[in-house]
Design an enzyme around this catalytic site. Structure first.
Site, PDB file in Angstrom:
ATOM      1  CE  LYS A 232      -1.737   2.041   3.570  1.00  0.00           C
ATOM      2  NZ  LYS A 232      -2.463   2.419   4.796  1.00  0.00           N
ATOM      3  CG  ASP A 250      -7.494   3.895   2.309  1.00  0.00           C
ATOM      4  OD1 ASP A 250      -8.388   3.385   1.591  1.00  0.00           O
ATOM      5  OD2 ASP A 250      -7.477   5.094   2.629  1.00  0.00           O
TER       6      ASP A 250
END
Length: 364
Positions: A232, A250
């Protein structure tokens, strides 16, 4: 002469009595044939009767056996994982790609319909948030990777209020690598989990200084080797500091794509692969911004503002939140609700669109 007459009479008698004798013989033989037929038919009828009786008893025996036998649970057949197209994950050498999983469309929705609906949602969000951008303040890749690591378990606003003091004291990877941990911890305390975050940012700074000449690498396989940096964080850096497409999965992104039924996956890597298969690779970075912005401003976790949502007609989860338009407006956050954004130094496009910069730490 007499004998001849007598013989004629007996012959005549024989001729006249022959038909009568034959008919009598037939009459006498008829009952015997019927009896013989009945006798021969009797065994056949008894055999057929036995067979029908056995057939009737068989289901009863099976039913009794079924009652005695323990009930067996039906086992669903194992599902074979569907494989998504190769473009679902970024092709990067040396790093295992995320597991590719084809998104499962809602009931009654074909794969083609799902792709069209997903892309239309993204187009609608692009019109609502034309100024969407990463909501972390940064001036270079080093500041972005540090800020992204610090954003775990806190808001971008809190990170933006904390990093000015950090970068003022430690502007380069070499400076932060040589920092006293206790001093860094004191600066990072407002972000939460400050001890673990201190170890991460000092560790990644040392790795940058020792292994990459003080520069943030622009490759996924290098970024994920840095302490505290996962896929991420790596895609945030690649997409916003180097212009290389990536999907940032997220908590907001995960929540919304499941609400929209783009995928039913819960693992971030599988979500990345499933959603990536719905869009061209060139759209991935902006798509991430659109979805995350919508999750922070309108489609909240607990009270989504369904009555103020611009994509309500396309959303399978419409009605989970407040549907009254007036009440929904009161749930809007940041610039949609008339409040400051999360960045202290937002891009000019955001300010031109009416967005307000956030306040420094301790200012309000």
């Amino acid at each position: 002469m007499k004998k001849t007459a007598a013989s004629k009479k007996s012959a005549t008698a024989d001729k006249t009595s022959a038909p009568e004798k034959a008919s009598a013989a037939k009459k006498a033989a008829a009952p015997e044939k019927a009896r013989a037929a009945k006798k021969s038919a009797a065994p056949e009828k008894s055999a057929a009767a036995k067979k029908s009786a056995a057939a009737k008893k068989a289901p009863a025996k099976k039913a009794q056996a079924a009652k005695k036998a323990p009930a067996l649970k039906r086992q669903a057949p194992a599902k074979k994982p569907a494989v998504a197209p190769k473009k679902a994950t970024a092709a990067v050498k040396g790093v295992a790609p995320a597991k590719t999983v084809a998104p499962k469309p809602p009931r009654g929705e074909s794969r083609t319909a799902l792709v069209r609906r997903a892309r239309r949602i993204d187009r609608e969000l692009a019109e609502v948030y034309p100024y969407a951008h990463p909501e972390l303040d940064f001036e270079n890749p080093f500041q972005l990777v540090v800020a992204t690591v610090l954003s775990a378990q806190t808001t971008d606003l809190r990170v933006n209020q904390t990093t000015p003091a950090l970068f003022a004291k430690y502007p380069t990877p070499e400076d932060l690598a040589a920092a006293v941990p206790e001093e860094v911890e004191e600066i990072l305390r407002p972000t939460g989990f400050f001890r673990a975050k201190t170890r991460s940012v000092i560790g990644l700074s040392k790795a940058l200084a020792e292994d990459f000449g003080g520069e943030v690498p622009g490759r996924l396989e290098d970024l994920v080797k840095l302490p505290g940096v996962g896929r991420k964080t790596a895609f945030v850096v690649l997409g916003n500091a180097f212009g290389r497409p990536g999907i940032t999965v997220d908590t907001h992104f995960q929540r919304l794509v499941r609400r929209w039924r783009w995928t039913e996956e819960t693992d971030p890597d599988k979500i990345e692969a499933a959603v990536g298969a719905l869009f061209p690779k060139s759209d991935w970075t902006d798509l991430s911004h659109h979805v995350i912005w919508h999750g922070r401003r309108i489609c909240h976790a607990r009270k989504p503002a369904c009555g103020a949502c611009p994509i309500a007609p396309l959303c399978p989860a419409y009605g989970e939140g407040e549907t009254d338009p007036e009440k929904a407006k009161k749930l809007l956050k940041y610039e949609k609700g008339g409040f400051p954004g999360q960045r202290l130094k937002p891009p000019q496009a955001y300010l031109d669109a009416g967005g307000k910069p956030a306040l420094p730490l301790g200012a309000g």
